[in-house]
Design an enzyme around this catalytic site. Sequence first.
Site, short mmCIF file in Angstrom:
data_model
loop_
_atom_site.label_atom_id
_atom_site.label_comp_id
_atom_site.label_asym_id
_atom_site.label_seq_id
_atom_site.Cartn_x
_atom_site.Cartn_y
_atom_site.Cartn_z
N ARG A 1 2.79 -4.79 16.74
CA ARG A 1 1.40 -4.35 16.61
C ARG A 1 0.46 -5.46 17.07
NH1 ARG A 1 1.63 -2.86 10.33
NH2 ARG A 1 2.50 -4.97 10.38
N ASP B 1 -2.45 -8.54 11.54
CA ASP B 1 -3.79 -8.95 11.14
C ASP B 1 -4.34 -10.13 11.94
OD1 ASP B 1 -3.90 -7.02 9.10
OD2 ASP B 1 -2.64 -8.27 7.83
N HIS C 1 5.62 -12.78 7.39
CA HIS C 1 5.86 -11.39 7.00
C HIS C 1 7.04 -11.32 6.03
CE1 HIS C 1 6.31 -7.02 7.25
NE2 HIS C 1 5.05 -7.03 7.67
N SER D 1 0.83 -1.22 0.00
CA SER D 1 0.00 0.00 0.00
C SER D 1 0.86 1.26 0.00
CB SER D 1 -0.97 0.00 1.18
OG SER D 1 -0.30 -0.25 2.39
N HIS E 1 -1.98 -8.90 1.83
CA HIS E 1 -1.69 -7.64 2.53
C HIS E 1 -2.83 -7.38 3.53
CE1 HIS E 1 0.14 -3.85 3.28
NE2 HIS E 1 -0.24 -3.16 2.22
N1 NMX Z 1 1.10 -19.79 5.82
C1 NMX Z 1 1.56 -20.70 4.93
N2 NMX Z 1 2.61 -20.51 4.13
C2 NMX Z 1 3.24 -19.34 4.27
C3 NMX Z 1 2.86 -18.37 5.19
C4 NMX Z 1 1.72 -18.62 5.98
N3 NMX Z 1 1.24 -17.74 6.85
N4 NMX Z 1 3.70 -17.30 5.10
C5 NMX Z 1 4.58 -17.61 4.12
N5 NMX Z 1 4.31 -18.84 3.62
C6 NMX Z 1 4.93 -19.51 2.48
C7 NMX Z 1 4.80 -18.63 1.25
O1 NMX Z 1 3.51 -18.76 0.67
C8 NMX Z 1 5.92 -19.12 0.39
O2 NMX Z 1 5.50 -20.33 -0.19
P1 NMX Z 1 5.97 -20.73 -1.70
O3 NMX Z 1 7.45 -20.89 -1.62
O4 NMX Z 1 5.24 -21.98 -1.96
O5 NMX Z 1 5.54 -19.59 -2.59
C9 NMX Z 1 7.00 -19.42 1.42
O6 NMX Z 1 6.33 -19.59 2.68
C10 NMX Z 1 8.04 -18.32 1.56
O7 NMX Z 1 7.38 -17.11 1.83
P2 NMX Z 1 8.07 -15.97 2.74
O8 NMX Z 1 9.33 -15.56 2.03
O9 NMX Z 1 8.17 -16.41 4.12
O10 NMX Z 1 6.97 -14.81 2.71
P3 NMX Z 1 6.75 -13.65 1.64
O11 NMX Z 1 7.66 -12.52 1.95
O12 NMX Z 1 6.77 -14.18 0.25
O13 NMX Z 1 5.24 -13.24 1.95
C11 NMX Z 1 3.39 -12.85 3.37
C12 NMX Z 1 4.87 -12.60 3.13
C13 NMX Z 1 2.91 -11.94 4.49
C14 NMX Z 1 2.60 -12.51 2.10
C15 NMX Z 1 3.18 -14.34 3.75
O14 NMX Z 1 3.83 -14.60 4.97
C16 NMX Z 1 1.74 -14.73 3.84
O15 NMX Z 1 1.14 -15.09 2.81
N6 NMX Z 1 1.11 -14.65 5.07
C17 NMX Z 1 -0.31 -14.90 5.22
C18 NMX Z 1 -1.12 -13.69 4.76
C19 NMX Z 1 -0.95 -12.53 5.71
O16 NMX Z 1 -1.07 -12.66 6.93
N7 NMX Z 1 -0.72 -11.33 5.16
C20 NMX Z 1 -0.67 -10.10 5.96
C21 NMX Z 1 0.71 -9.47 6.09
C22 NMX Z 1 0.66 -8.23 6.94
N8 NMX Z 1 -0.12 -7.17 6.29
O17 NMX Z 1 -0.98 -6.63 6.87
O18 NMX Z 1 0.12 -6.87 5.12
C1 MLT Z 2 2.04 -3.56 6.53
O1 MLT Z 2 1.63 -3.07 7.58
O2 MLT Z 2 2.13 -2.89 5.48
C2 MLT Z 2 2.34 -5.03 6.49
O3 MLT Z 2 2.83 -5.49 7.70
C3 MLT Z 2 3.09 -5.49 5.29
C4 MLT Z 2 4.51 -5.05 5.13
O4 MLT Z 2 5.08 -4.29 5.89
O5 MLT Z 2 5.13 -5.55 4.15
#
Ligand code: NMX
Ligand code: MLT
Length: 436
Positions: free
Chosen positions: A327, A373, A318, A241, A271
């Site tokens: 948070r 979240d 994350h 964002s 996100h």
């Molecule tokens: N559950 C299952 N698998 C996960 C999770 C999770 N919570 N988090 C990461 N992974 C997987 C991810 O999908 C990836 O799999 P693949 O290799 O098959 O593509 C692998 O672990 C490596 O990912 P990371 O490098 O740890 O994470 P990345 O930086 O790519 O993504 C998020 C970060 C936040 C998108 C990821 O942790 C996620 O999808 N979390 C769940 C959704 C979430 O809570 N998002 C909110 C973040 C905060 N916000 O408000 O924005």
């Molecule tokens: C945010 O607050 O924007 C989320 O934690 C995602 C991020 O920092 O990448």
Amino acid sequence: MRETLKLRLSRKIDEHRPRTERLLKEYGDVQIDGVTVAQVIGGMRGIKSLVTDISYLDPEEGIRYRGYTLDEVIQNLPKAKGAEMPYVEGLLYLLLTGDFPNEEEVMLVVEQFNKRRIVPRYVYNVIDSFPTSSHPMAIFSTAILTLNRESDFNREYHAGLKKEDYWEATYEDALNLLAKLPEIAAYIYNKLYRKGDPIQSDPKLDMGADFAHMMGIDKPYDDVSRLHFIIHSDHESGNVSAHTGHLVASSLSDIYLSISAMINGLAGPLHGLANQEVLRWLQDVMDKMDNKIPTEDEMKQFVWDTLNSGQVIPGFGHAVLRKTDPRYMLQREFSKKHLPDDPIFKYADLLYKVVPPILQEHGKAKNPWPNVDAQSGVIQWHYGVKDYDFYTVLFGIGRSIGICANIIWDRALGYPLERPKSVTTDMLEKMVGIKK
Ligand code: NMX
Ligand code: MLT
């Protein structure tokens, strides 16, 4: 003399400009980072390529606003009498200037917000024309976009505004928009879920208290709103964002276009939308458990079932953080104090216990710990906001504050159009030597 936020900001900008100019002029060629193939293909993770002084995210410690931890921010910002959480307007002051305002300085910002909060009728007409099956984030983004005709920046730019003055018109747009967001959001909530007559805003109230009033929810929902908006406001510049807001604004699109765009990025499930996904996930467990609290083993099974079906566990993981999100901890502390016996909190707390070891065993996520979240919706649910589709709108109000502050500073420091370079796969293969 009473120094207003805009005057103080103007002084800060004058002090800061030579620092940026010197870095650019004398040290522009100094290399501060390298880039790997994995980073280019992998979402630019970790590349140092943006600059902001408003917040910094340390992977091990979490976010600091202007160098202060969230605990320090909450402790040191002025609070309304009897309130547990500070004025959100004070946070804007801190993000913009780096200084904690005193009570009088905050009240001047509250006054400014009150003067600017009236939402034009045409915005309500646009909201009213959406089908009730629309997602509130689509309505919120459109309502903000609709306001683009009000932009002072656009008007003044086309009348020949000088570059060094861009920030001032942007500041006016930012305050005009931020002051209206709670009312727009509450109106959308009313249309989709509350379905009574919309509650008019009360100009005697600060942003958090007025939002609670328009949502029709009693204390301490005013403090819940203040806490929510403050902790969601900024997370340095690379998140989807913030980066979207900065990118769109870099073409000199106005605040309304930029914030509407960033809201669209926030609306993705990886996100901000993760906060609704957490509640959807918990609700599904509650249904399967017939509202009984699961045992640890039962909860572990639900988590494994989700992972084994190829889905992520929302609210965990994350891109930058490598520890529990502060948070999350702040909201957990709030929940322990105000809603310790609510079953929804017990469900969420069980997740806090069982998910990290499972994600470690699963072996994919680089960060197994909960993010913001995983807890925010639990608090909303407790105070009666059970329509979880709405949660990301709340995130969006908070995030708008940080992004507006960033865009004002982008303009003040004359950051140019953002335009990174792309390469082809062919070129990458040649660069690494697998193709001639
Ligand atoms: N559950 C299952 N698998 C996960 C999770 C999770 N919570 N988090 C990461 N992974 C997987 C991810 O999908 C990836 O799999 P693949 O290799 O098959 O593509 C692998 O672990 C490596 O990912 P990371 O490098 O740890 O994470 P990345 O930086 O790519 O993504 C998020 C970060 C936040 C998108 C990821 O942790 C996620 O999808 N979390 C769940 C959704 C979430 O809570 N998002 C909110 C973040 C905060 N916000 O408000 O924005
Ligand atoms: C945010 O607050 O924007 C989320 O934690 C995602 C991020 O920092 O990448």
